[in-house]
Design an enzyme around this catalytic site. Structure first.
Site, PDB file in Angstrom:
ATOM      1  N   ASP A  86      -8.731  -7.029  -4.359  1.00 10.72           N
ATOM      2  CA  ASP A  86      -8.428  -5.711  -3.789  1.00 10.72           C
ATOM      3  C   ASP A  86      -9.159  -4.637  -4.593  1.00 10.72           C
ATOM      4  OD1 ASP A  86      -7.329  -3.367  -2.792  1.00 10.72           O
ATOM      5  OD2 ASP A  86      -5.245  -3.964  -3.113  1.00 10.72           O
ATOM      6  N   HIS A 141      -7.795  -5.662  -0.038  1.00 10.74           N
ATOM      7  CA  HIS A 141      -6.539  -4.928   0.167  1.00 10.74           C
ATOM      8  C   HIS A 141      -5.751  -5.492   1.351  1.00 10.74           C
ATOM      9  CE1 HIS A 141      -3.919  -1.534  -0.485  1.00 10.74           C
ATOM     10  NE2 HIS A 141      -4.073  -1.108   0.747  1.00 10.74           N
ATOM     11  N   SER A 167       0.851  -1.195   0.000  1.00 10.08           N
ATOM     12  CA  SER A 167       0.000   0.000   0.000  1.00 10.08           C
ATOM     13  C   SER A 167       0.890   1.249   0.000  1.00 10.08           C
ATOM     14  CB  SER A 167      -0.942  -0.062   1.204  1.00 10.08           C
ATOM     15  OG  SER A 167      -2.018   0.814   1.050  1.00 10.08           O
TER      16      SER A 167
END
Lengths: 386, 386
Positions: free
Chosen positions: A315, A348, A150
């Site tokens: 995700d 995610h 991320s």
């Protein structure tokens, strides 16, 4: 040189008024202290260093003990892909954070009061500038690998773009080179919830409770985007939290509501609202391939950074399309890049979870890095011997 | 009998203490007033009535004038699929709403003060019970069609399940038979933002400003779920609201932030926070096929309701999988159902927008309804003549 292995975070002052941190946006910080942890032993030639970058709400504690586990136990530790028995692993708290590194809740030396909203706006490049200084402080010119998921992946990417000679390999998991309007929208609502909370008090809440409602709402909303719809359905479905109790009308009734409330509340104990604003805003502005010369240094490098880009098919926070754009830009820059879309159901959050396919891919990539480094060392040795 | 065509909403008291509204959840309301609008002329045999059900934050004003347009101008009006020159069209404000129909902001006759959180919890069946009473008040035994999108579609579906003899055709657009954990999660965070706002004052905010922050946050977040990621990207991308102005740091900077702020603010002028709680909660609990006998009345009907179920391929609020579940359950009940997934880029909001494919499908379905009704009337006439 630090002690080879540490259990508790260390702190170091990396920038002072004699040598301030000049920020990407034009501002400066005259005192920057960084909290970081390390694991493992640095090789005499400093060839085995792996730098771990945390995401929006992480900290330096990537891995710990069963009593005090880190946020990335699946990735970092003995026998894990980022193997602390083999690599010297470094993880700092981000600039602008609230877990030991200078941030908006720190005291502004110019005023003697917390910065609050007087803290300068930060970019991902600023995070990387601090990482690079920390690396030099630790006596490391070149990282075997920089690894992050991320926002952490964005730091790995930016570092390789800014200084490819310092990054042999970069692992960019569930990342993005630039946020979509929808990504920004979620962050905007989160920030709005924080800043409209009367407890925010224009950022001068050090004496009060702070914007506890706004921060909890921000966290609850973010959690929805971290999980796939399927994962939420499997984990909670339409189950009631307590089927025997009467309906709670508008309070917690469904299990998914209980989960979100819990996530919101526990977040208040470990995170600061101003850090949330600063770090989330750095994500919005991130657009690392925007400048036409963004990849010039990478392309020109003698031994350019090798990339592993990983996405997860469930995700929807940073979908595979974000990773594909990174891959496309890197391929255009003629640097070696491997791409893997992992099939994993958890959205995610998959980047934090145990998944053999994902972790095996990262492990293999880092194994190659270690072998290559050993080969180069051997080559150098052979060269010297000849 | 009402005047054949009206421009302003009318109000009618449909339930009184002599004849209270008995609620699905066991409670009762001793005074229920309903605001509604009608358009067109009811045929002498009352065979041309189309009932329009609004969604979460709608009202009775489905269509109006260029100066005061309604919320469904694309669907309702002269020459539109719900053709007001051909059909007698009715649209009420929902029970629990805040646009003229009895809701939590109404005065409780027992106390003389607004109900607030003493208002009973509502279900979609309760909305339908009030709709049915309004239909009888207007002299209509059987609707040619009941039409709605999102929560409106759920009402159409529930009405057909509860009283198929009253609904010749049902049009269920972008609906669901039961919300997913993710759907509930978004609503839970919205409600939490409202109820944690100090202005909410436990629902007794009639004298104050009310939970303006919480309601704006709820609306902003909801808007993200109403648009597809693609539509947001095309509409806003990463464009700045004002490229020449200095960055606003944490305020509105990107165009998408400006849009959301505007949506949040304008919502405050037209909607009530308590109604948001009550109506959104009715969505969470909706699960119309849960009971084993849910479709028995429909299956047993002499002339069962014919259904048109429409979804949009870019809708991630109630994705096509929700519509497919409705279709599957109706097919299992052996009733006629047409299903159409429309390719439209705008996400959930597509149900409100101009799309030839979508509107043409609904128009054709309602044309058939009118032809079938005319054929039956002709058949009856022929029967009587013979």
């Amino acid at each position: 040189m630090p002690s080879p292995s540490t259990a508790a975070p260390q702190r170091v002052v990396l920038f002072t008024d004699d040598d301030p941190l000049l920020l990407d946006g034009g501002g400066r910080l005259d005192h920057v202290e960084v909290a970081y942890e390390t694991w493992g032993t640095l090789a005499p030639d400093a060839s085995n260093a792996v730098f771990v970058c945390h995401a929006l709400t992480g900290d330096a504690h990537a891995t710990g003990t069963p009593e005090a586990p880190g946020w990335w136990e699946t990735m970092v530790g003995p026998g894990r892909p980022v193997d602390t028995e083999r690599f010297f692993v470094i993880c700092p708290n981000l600039l602008g954070g609230c877990r030991g590194t200078t941030g908006p809740a720190s005291v502004d030396p110019a005023t003697g009061s917390p910065y609050g909203l007087d803290f300068p706006l930060l970019t991902v490049r600023d995070f990387v500038t601090v990482h690079r200084r920390l690396a030099r402080h630790l006596g490391i010119d070149r990282m075997l690998a920089v690894v992050g998921g991320s926002l952490g992946g964005m730091q790995a990417l930016q570092w390789a773009l800014d200084a490819p000679e310092e990054v042999a390999r970069a692992v960019v998991v569930a990342g993005s080179s630039r946020l979509s309007a929808q990504n920004i929208a979620f962050s905007a609502v989160a920030r709005s919830a924080i800043m409209r909370d009367p407890g925010f008090a224009d950022g001068r809440y050090a004496e009060g409770d702070g914007p506890r409602t706004g921060l909890a709402i921000a966290r609850m909303m973010a959690h929805i985007t971290y999980l796939s719809e399927q994962a939420m359905a499997e984990k909670f479905g339409r189950r009631f939290q307590d089927a025997d109790e009467p309906r709670h009308r508008f309070g917690v009734d469904f299990a998914v509501e209980s989960y979100l409330e819990h996530q919101g509340q526990t977040f208040l104990d470990r995170f600061d609202a101003l850090s949330y604003l600063y770090l989330s805003r750095s994500l919005d502005y991130f657009d690392c391939f925007a400048e036409p010369d963004a990849t010039d240094a990478l392309t020109a490098a003698d031994d350019p950074t090798r990339f592993l880009v990983v996405s997860f098919d469930s995700d929807w926070r940073f979908a595979t399309s974000h990773s594909r754009r990174i891959v496309r830009e890197l391929e255009r820059a003629r640097v070696p890049v491997s791409f893997r879309e992992v099939s994993a159901p958890h959205g995610h959050d998959s980047f934090l979870l145990d998944d053999d396919d994902y972790l095996g891919t990262v492990a293999a990539f880092l194994d190659q890095a270690a072998e290559q480094a050993a080969g180069q060392a051997g080559g150098k040795g052979a060269g010297r011997a000849s």
